[in-house]
Design a protein around this motif. Structure first.
Motif, PDB file in Angstrom:
ATOM      1  N   LEU A  51     -17.314  -8.692   5.092  1.00 42.60           N
ATOM      2  CA  LEU A  51     -16.141  -8.734   5.975  1.00 42.60           C
ATOM      3  C   LEU A  51     -14.893  -9.166   5.206  1.00 42.60           C
ATOM      4  N   ALA A  52     -15.042 -10.165   4.329  1.00 44.41           N
ATOM      5  CA  ALA A  52     -13.886 -10.607   3.539  1.00 44.41           C
ATOM      6  C   ALA A  52     -13.395  -9.496   2.621  1.00 44.41           C
ATOM      7  N   ARG A  53     -14.325  -8.744   2.029  1.00 45.61           N
ATOM      8  CA  ARG A  53     -13.933  -7.642   1.149  1.00 45.61           C
ATOM      9  C   ARG A  53     -13.192  -6.565   1.943  1.00 45.61           C
ATOM     10  N   ILE A  54     -13.683  -6.264   3.141  1.00 46.13           N
ATOM     11  CA  ILE A  54     -13.045  -5.234   3.955  1.00 46.13           C
ATOM     12  C   ILE A  54     -11.652  -5.686   4.391  1.00 46.13           C
ATOM     13  N   GLU A  55     -11.511  -6.954   4.778  1.00 40.84           N
ATOM     14  CA  GLU A  55     -10.194  -7.454   5.186  1.00 40.84           C
ATOM     15  C   GLU A  55      -9.193  -7.356   4.043  1.00 40.84           C
ATOM     16  N   ALA A  56      -9.635  -7.713   2.836  1.00 39.03           N
ATOM     17  CA  ALA A  56      -8.728  -7.638   1.691  1.00 39.03           C
ATOM     18  C   ALA A  56      -8.298  -6.205   1.421  1.00 39.03           C
ATOM     19  N   ARG A  57      -9.205  -5.258   1.578  1.00 39.13           N
ATOM     20  CA  ARG A  57      -8.855  -3.857   1.322  1.00 39.13           C
ATOM     21  C   ARG A  57      -7.969  -3.298   2.425  1.00 39.13           C
ATOM     22  N   LEU A  58      -8.160  -3.745   3.670  1.00 43.42           N
ATOM     23  CA  LEU A  58      -7.314  -3.253   4.757  1.00 43.42           C
ATOM     24  C   LEU A  58      -5.868  -3.713   4.602  1.00 43.42           C
ATOM     25  N   MET A  59      -5.652  -4.879   4.004  1.00 40.46           N
ATOM     26  CA  MET A  59      -4.312  -5.443   3.895  1.00 40.46           C
ATOM     27  C   MET A  59      -3.568  -5.002   2.639  1.00 40.46           C
ATOM     28  N   GLU A  98      -3.545  -8.996  13.103  1.00 40.41           N
ATOM     29  CA  GLU A  98      -4.299 -10.261  13.046  1.00 40.41           C
ATOM     30  C   GLU A  98      -5.781  -9.927  12.938  1.00 40.41           C
ATOM     31  N   ILE A  99      -6.412 -10.465  11.911  1.00 42.55           N
ATOM     32  CA  ILE A  99      -7.847 -10.233  11.680  1.00 42.55           C
ATOM     33  C   ILE A  99      -8.548 -11.580  11.686  1.00 42.55           C
ATOM     34  N   ARG A 100      -9.533 -11.717  12.547  1.00 41.37           N
ATOM     35  CA  ARG A 100     -10.330 -12.939  12.621  1.00 41.37           C
ATOM     36  C   ARG A 100     -11.798 -12.593  12.377  1.00 41.37           C
ATOM     37  N   MET A 111     -16.075  -9.351  13.231  1.00 38.01           N
ATOM     38  CA  MET A 111     -14.662  -9.242  12.862  1.00 38.01           C
ATOM     39  C   MET A 111     -13.886  -8.716  14.070  1.00 38.01           C
ATOM     40  N   GLU A 112     -12.761  -9.345  14.376  1.00 37.71           N
ATOM     41  CA  GLU A 112     -11.869  -8.883  15.443  1.00 37.71           C
ATOM     42  C   GLU A 112     -10.541  -8.467  14.823  1.00 37.71           C
ATOM     43  N   ILE A 113     -10.127  -7.250  15.115  1.00 42.30           N
ATOM     44  CA  ILE A 113      -8.873  -6.700  14.603  1.00 42.30           C
ATOM     45  C   ILE A 113      -7.929  -6.520  15.783  1.00 42.30           C
ATOM     46  N   ALA A 114      -6.757  -7.143  15.710  1.00 45.76           N
ATOM     47  CA  ALA A 114      -5.757  -7.044  16.785  1.00 45.76           C
ATOM     48  C   ALA A 114      -4.434  -6.580  16.194  1.00 45.76           C
ATOM     49  N   PHE A 115      -3.693  -5.812  17.004  1.00 47.24           N
ATOM     50  CA  PHE A 115      -2.376  -5.310  16.582  1.00 47.24           C
ATOM     51  C   PHE A 115      -1.436  -5.353  17.766  1.00 47.24           C
ATOM     52  N   SER A 116      -0.207  -5.771  17.518  1.00 47.09           N
ATOM     53  CA  SER A 116       0.801  -5.904  18.572  1.00 47.09           C
ATOM     54  C   SER A 116       1.916  -4.893  18.339  1.00 47.09           C
TER      55      SER A 116
END
Length: 451
Positions: A51-59, A98-100, A111-116
């Protein structure tokens, strides 16, 4: 009076704020569907690490720009970021995303992905784009890992097979080069070495016995002029004839360099020499005739001892060479065993990699699944207009109070008798009250004073 327009401005500003809609989706790292004993994973990555690897790649910058383009509404190039520069798009994407993650022992990795966004549909489309990129990247990574593992193991198996073939050829060449001194025959050669040592000892003992017997015969003949009773005198000519007949028969069967032929030739030569000497000196003819058998046997023993000694020396050198070759062969065979073990392990790993690749293609291993997809939000999540309006009113009241206090503190107008006395040092004798007028032109009351 000042607080009222400030409060009105704050309320108007709050009313003009655009709405904010937040869409979200939840994903979970699903454990492999097959037991690890049946299908061990190719790459061991923990759920939290994945999950941490995916978050880093998404950002990353490129990913955020791609997602902004993919989530744009049909017919509206640029979407919610129309007209913005790439850097502004990246900054806005990071601010609105926001990614939690939740992960721990005995807990599912979620993993929760939110967008405003100001548009509800745009927020949902962006979350869907995040989820799609997440799933696509995760599956592509698994397939890439499987392909890389297979290619690496295939190359390793090929390398080890080539090394094994080269090593086996080296062992074969060594065996061919040292075919006459291989350690496999050491047992036979050591037994033969023992036999030759025993034979040499026996030949030596017999030779010493013949020498002693010859000395006894010579001593007895010189002392008495007669031979001992145990001495058998064979006619030399008859014996020579028999030996020559035996030699002719052996030559018809054996080669000229065989031990039997050589021994018989030595006996004949010795007998011929003895008979020649006997013919030259008649006085010792009886003694010489008696010594012919002993001398003939001594010649046979000398030839046999020489042959045994030569064979024993050659055998000793062969055994020494075989011992050295045994050490070399042991080292070569050990290296070959190591190569075979490594090759077998690589073949087994290649088979597991192939099974892992099939599992990855069928999404049967560890993977990311969507447990709560994104939906278009019905109500805005912000801004908090009531809270902002109250904050604006409080700020307006505070600003009005501050301005009033400031004006009071900084105003130098003389409005009371005390102000007159303090400023001019004179005493007021009368104070006029405020008189109502149609229009107000001054402050409350005027003070008259006398010097």
């Amino acid at each position: 009076a000042v607080a009222v327009p400030l409060a009105a401005l704050a309320l108007a500003g709050v009313a003009q704020l655009p709405p904010r809609y937040t869409a979200s989706a939840r994903l979970m790292v699903e454990t492999p569907r097959l037991p690890g004993e049946l299908a061990p994973p190719l790459v061991t990555v923990g759920p939290a690490e994945e999950l941490a690897r995916i978050e880093a790649r998404l950002m990353t910058r490129d990913t955020l720009l791609d997602l902004a383009r993919e989530a744009a509404a049909p017919g509206a190039p640029g979407g919610i970021f129309a007209g913005a520069t790439p850097e502004e798009v990246v900054a806005a994407m990071r601010a609105r995303t926001e990614i939690r993650t939740e992960a721990g022992r005995d807990r599912a990795a979620v993993m929760e992905i939110a967008f405003s966004a100001a548009d509800a549909a745009a927020a949902a489309r962006m979350v869907d784009a995040y989820v799609a990129r997440n799933l696509e990247t995760s599956r592509a990574d698994r397939l890439a890992w499987a392909a890389d593992a297979q290619a690496c193991l295939e190359a390793e198996v090929s390398r080890l097979a080539t090394a094994m073939a080269r090593h086996e050829a080296q062992i074969l060449a060594f065996r061919e080069e040292h075919a006459g001194a291989l350690p496999g025959d050491l047992g036979f050669w050591r037994a033969r070495q023992s036999e030759l040592a025993v034979r040499l000892a026996a030949l030596g003992a017999e030779a010493r016995g013949l020498a002693a017997e010859q000395s006894d015969v010579v001593a007895a003949y010189k002392a008495t002029g007669r031979l001992p009773a145990s001495t058998v005198v064979d006619p030399g000519a008859a014996q020579l004839a028999r030996l020559r007949d035996d030699l002719a028969g052996l030559r018809a069967v054996y080669a000229a360099d065989t031990p039997k032929v050589r021994i018989l030739q030595a006996r004949i030569a010795a007998l011929e020499t003895d008979l020649a000497d006997k013919a030259g000196g008649a006085a010792d003819a009886v003694l010489d005739t008696a010594l012919v058998p002993l001398r003939s046997r001594q010649a046979e023993l000398a030839v046999a001892a020489e042959m045994a000694t030569t064979e024993l020396a050659a055998l000793t050198a062969t055994i020494a060479a075989a011992e050295a070759n045994r050490i070399t062969l042991t080292a070569l065979e050990h290296d070959g065993a190591v190569l075979r073990a490594a090759h077998d392990a690589a073949v087994s790993a290649r088979a597991r990699a192939a099974a892992g690749a099939r599992i990855a293609e069928r999404d049967q291993g560890q993977r990311i699944v969507v447990i709560d997809p994104a939906v278009v939000p019905e109500r805005p999540t912000g801004p908090a207009r009531t809270l902002l309006a109250l904050a604006g009113l409080v700020a307006a009241l505070g600003a009005g109070a501050w301005l009033a206090v400031f004006r009071e503190v900084t105003d130098s107008t003389l409005r009371r008798s005390a102000d007159l006395e303090r400023a001019l040092g004179i005493t007021a004798f009368a104070t006029l009250p405020e008189i109502a007028r149609p229009r107000r032109t001054g402050r409350a009351g005027k003070v008259m004073a006398t010097g």
